[in-house]
Design an enzyme around this catalytic site. Structure first.
Site, PDB file in Angstrom:
ATOM      1  N   GLU A  43       6.083 -15.411  -6.681  1.00 57.62           N
ATOM      2  CA  GLU A  43       4.623 -15.620  -6.627  1.00 57.62           C
ATOM      3  C   GLU A  43       4.083 -16.365  -7.833  1.00 57.62           C
ATOM      4  OE1 GLU A  43       5.353 -11.956  -4.029  1.00 57.62           O
ATOM      5  OE2 GLU A  43       6.062 -12.625  -6.000  1.00 57.62           O
ATOM      6  N   PHE A  47       1.048   2.311  -0.347  1.00 58.11           N
ATOM      7  CA  PHE A  47       2.207   1.459  -0.619  1.00 58.11           C
ATOM      8  C   PHE A  47       1.738   0.051  -0.975  1.00 58.11           C
ATOM      9  CE2 PHE A  47       5.516  -1.490   1.077  1.00 58.11           C
ATOM     10  CZ  PHE A  47       6.504  -1.200   0.142  1.00 58.11           C
ATOM     11  N   GLN A  48       2.254  -0.475  -2.060  1.00 59.07           N
ATOM     12  CA  GLN A  48       1.918  -1.814  -2.565  1.00 59.07           C
ATOM     13  C   GLN A  48       0.420  -1.972  -2.823  1.00 59.07           C
ATOM     14  OE1 GLN A  48       3.889  -4.851  -0.114  1.00 59.07           O
ATOM     15  NE2 GLN A  48       5.671  -4.724  -1.468  1.00 59.07           N
ATOM     16  N   LYS A  68      -6.096  -5.575   4.532  1.00 56.00           N
ATOM     17  CA  LYS A  68      -5.373  -5.949   5.755  1.00 56.00           C
ATOM     18  C   LYS A  68      -6.231  -5.759   7.009  1.00 56.00           C
ATOM     19  CE  LYS A  68      -0.959  -5.608   8.099  1.00 56.00           C
ATOM     20  NZ  LYS A  68       0.423  -5.103   8.074  1.00 56.00           N
TER      21      LYS A  68
END
Length: 574
Positions: free
Chosen positions: A50, A112-113, A162
């Site tokens: 990244e 998560f993440q 998301k």
């Protein structure tokens, strides 16, 4: 017709005319990647880390007048991108960074993440947004591009959960945006510009000092007109190289820590100084107290009011767009000259005599008869072989300074390097971004064996997208700039600055599917460069591993805390 948030993101990019986006997929951005898959207007470039996505977008922006764009996932995707974002922020590069985030209901739940993207990036972006409702997405994207590219440019981050990329709403992209709290000044104050004119016309020892703001403001043609109309000496900072043509005798070289003797002496001893799109940073003027010892009148033109009188008190501050302000100033100069008002010709002649005396010191001399390859020689040959017309990206260290000193830039946006943050590893991803923006141009990455290994995995990206950049690795088996400081300031105690266990770069380049050439002798440098740029390998990525003198230092040098004129001109000054 309703679109998903992911489709809206892609449509916004299309509306902004974005052709390339650099990124790396992950769970939080998969809807966006799905939307990218179904269209062909925006090409996605898959990097291998990244950090490289942000660097490549950064260089894409630096080498064009466009806003670079990158896309990373949440959590480690964001934290891997931070170095690239901070690099762009320090050099005021316009960029839009799109980051994925966990669904809105999971924010703050240690999902998560998950990471606090807005909090982590706040100190190193111009602005950032967290979009919690799909209805606000299009307007937020418009604001991001507007903020990134106006005023003092910089990276703007848009964090998108998301579920927002999955939700639907009607798409309507605004033609323009207005924000009550954000209205950068464009027009310089006419009264202040007139004051500047009077100081310039009466100056006996004038100096024009310009920085990256001239490049970013696309004001190089205007700067040339001003310098040529007045006949004054001009110096550029590291970030401003190419703002005024290096081939002109009025250009006295780069100034600062590794600037020329004549540029630094003229900067210190001038009586009227005009600073244009520059910020008097520590690597440019050294110790501010030492700089303030000589009385002089200072005019400062900058789009960012917070940069004016920040480190050095100025007499005539002018807040405004550099190009607009220069146009206004040039009009006044031409008006004054048409009315018979001239600069102080006799005093200017004497000032040029003094500058030419300083020039005689030949502060960039090096041993041209050495049996080993001098890094300066390699850069000079690069300049000759490319006709001075390449885009040169660089990493950070001695090789960066040699490139700045010996590759004479006559055009803006050709010199792509990390100035403010000094980020090792940028050179190769920068070269990728430049090559995608300018597919027919010669692109050279000047690097060292330390820097190149920080993002060397991007050789894989170059293979996938057929990016025939040329890597000029000035390999001295040392972290050269660290070694130079250790020699001068730490009693030659070379703590952890020697590079043991280096790879065979030729075979490594070949393993990635590219061409590798090792160069050991001075007489082989030019033929190898010609082969890479104009010969049988001109359409391939070529990794030139040039084995250089291990003991060579960058001169001149102003040590930390010293004044601008307290230069070491060579090892004899130690």
């Amino acid at each position: 017709m309703e679109l998903t948030g992911a489709e809206i993101v892609v449509r916004c990019l299309q509306e902004e005319g974005v052709e390339h986006i650099f990124g790396y997929p992950g769970g939080a951005v998969l809807y966006i990647y799905d939307a990218i898959y179904t269209q062909d207007k925006v090409q996605h470039i898959l990097v291998r880390h990244e950090q490289a996505a942000v660097h490549a977008a950064d260089a894409y922006s630096r080498s064009t007048e466009k806003v670079g764009v990158c896309l990373v996932t949440s959590g480690p995707g964001v934290t891997n991108a931070v170095t690239g974002i901070a690099t762009a922020y320090m050099d005021s590069i316009p960029m839009v960074v799109i980051t994925g985030q966990v669904p809105t209901h999971a924010i703050g739940e240690d999902a998560f993440q998950e990471c606090d993207t807005v909090g982590i990036t706040r100190p190193c972006v111009k602005h950032n947004f967290l979009v919690k409702d799909v209805k606000h997405l299009a307007e937020t994207m418009k604001k991001a591009f507007h903020i990134a590219s106006t005023g003092r440019p910089g990276p703007v981050l848009v964090d998108i959960p998301k579920d927002v990329t999955r939700d639907k709403c009607r798409f309507d992209y605004p033609k323009s945006v207005s924000m009550r709290s954000y209205n950068p000044v464009v027009k310089g104050h006419q009264g202040q510009i007139k004051k500047a004119l009077q100081l310039l016309m009466s100056a006996e020892r004038p100096m024009i000092y310009t920085g990256g703001g001239v490049i970013l403001g696309n004001a190089a043609p205007e700067l040339s007109r001003l310098v040529d109309a007045l006949g004054f000496p001009c110096t550029n900072t590291l970030m401003g190289l190419g703002g005024y043509r290096a081939s002109d005798p009025k250009f006295v070289g780069m100034l600062g820590m590794h600037g020329t003797f004549e540029a630094n002496m003229a900067m210190q001893h001038c009586d009227v100084l005009i600073a244009i799109g520059a910020r008097f940073d520590d690597r440019v003027i050294g110790n501010p107290k030492h700089f303030a010892q000589n009385p002089r009148k200072i005019i400062h033109v900058d789009v960012d009011p917070s940069s004016i009188s920040k480190r050095v008190k100025v007499d005539v501050p002018i807040v405004g767009d550099v190009r607009e302000t220069l146009n206004d100033l040039i009009a006044l100069v031409e008006e004054a000259q048409a009315a018979g008002q001239k600069v102080n010709v006799k005093a200017l002649e004497n000032w040029w005599k003094q500058i030419n005396e300083w020039r005689k010191r030949d502060c960039l001399k090096y041993d041209r008869s050495a049996a080993s390859i001098k890094p300066q020689f390699a850069v000079e040959k690069l300049w000759e072989v490319t006709g001075g017309d390449a885009f040169v990206t660089s990493d950070v260290g001695q090789h960066q300074m040699f490139a700045a000193q010996f590759y004479r830039f006559d055009k803006p946006r050709r010199w792509i390097n990390s100035g403010g943050l000094g980020t090792m590893g940028v050179g190769l991803p920068y070269a990728m971004g430049v090559k995608l923006a300018h597919p027919d141009a010669m692109v050279a990455c000047v690097t060292g064996e330390g820097s190149i290994q920080m993002c060397i995995q991007e050789l894989s990206t170059c293979k996938q997208y057929d990016l025939p950049v040329k890597i000029v690795n000035l390999n001295n088996r040392y972290l050269g700039m660290v070694r130079q400081w250790q020699e001068i300031e730490y009693g030659s105690r070379y703590s952890e600055s020697y590079m043991d266990a280096l790879p065979d770069f030729v075979r490594l380049a070949e393993a990635y599917g590219h061409v590798g050439i090792r160069v050991d002798k001075p007489e082989d440098v030019e033929p190898a460069l010609r082969e890479a740029f104009h010969g049988k390998w001109k359409d391939r990525l070529v990794f030139l591993d040039i084995i250089t003198d291990q003991t060579e230092n960058v001169w001149p040098m102003v040590q930390g805390g010293k004044g601008l004129t307290e230069m070491l001109l060579g090892s004899e000054d130690l």
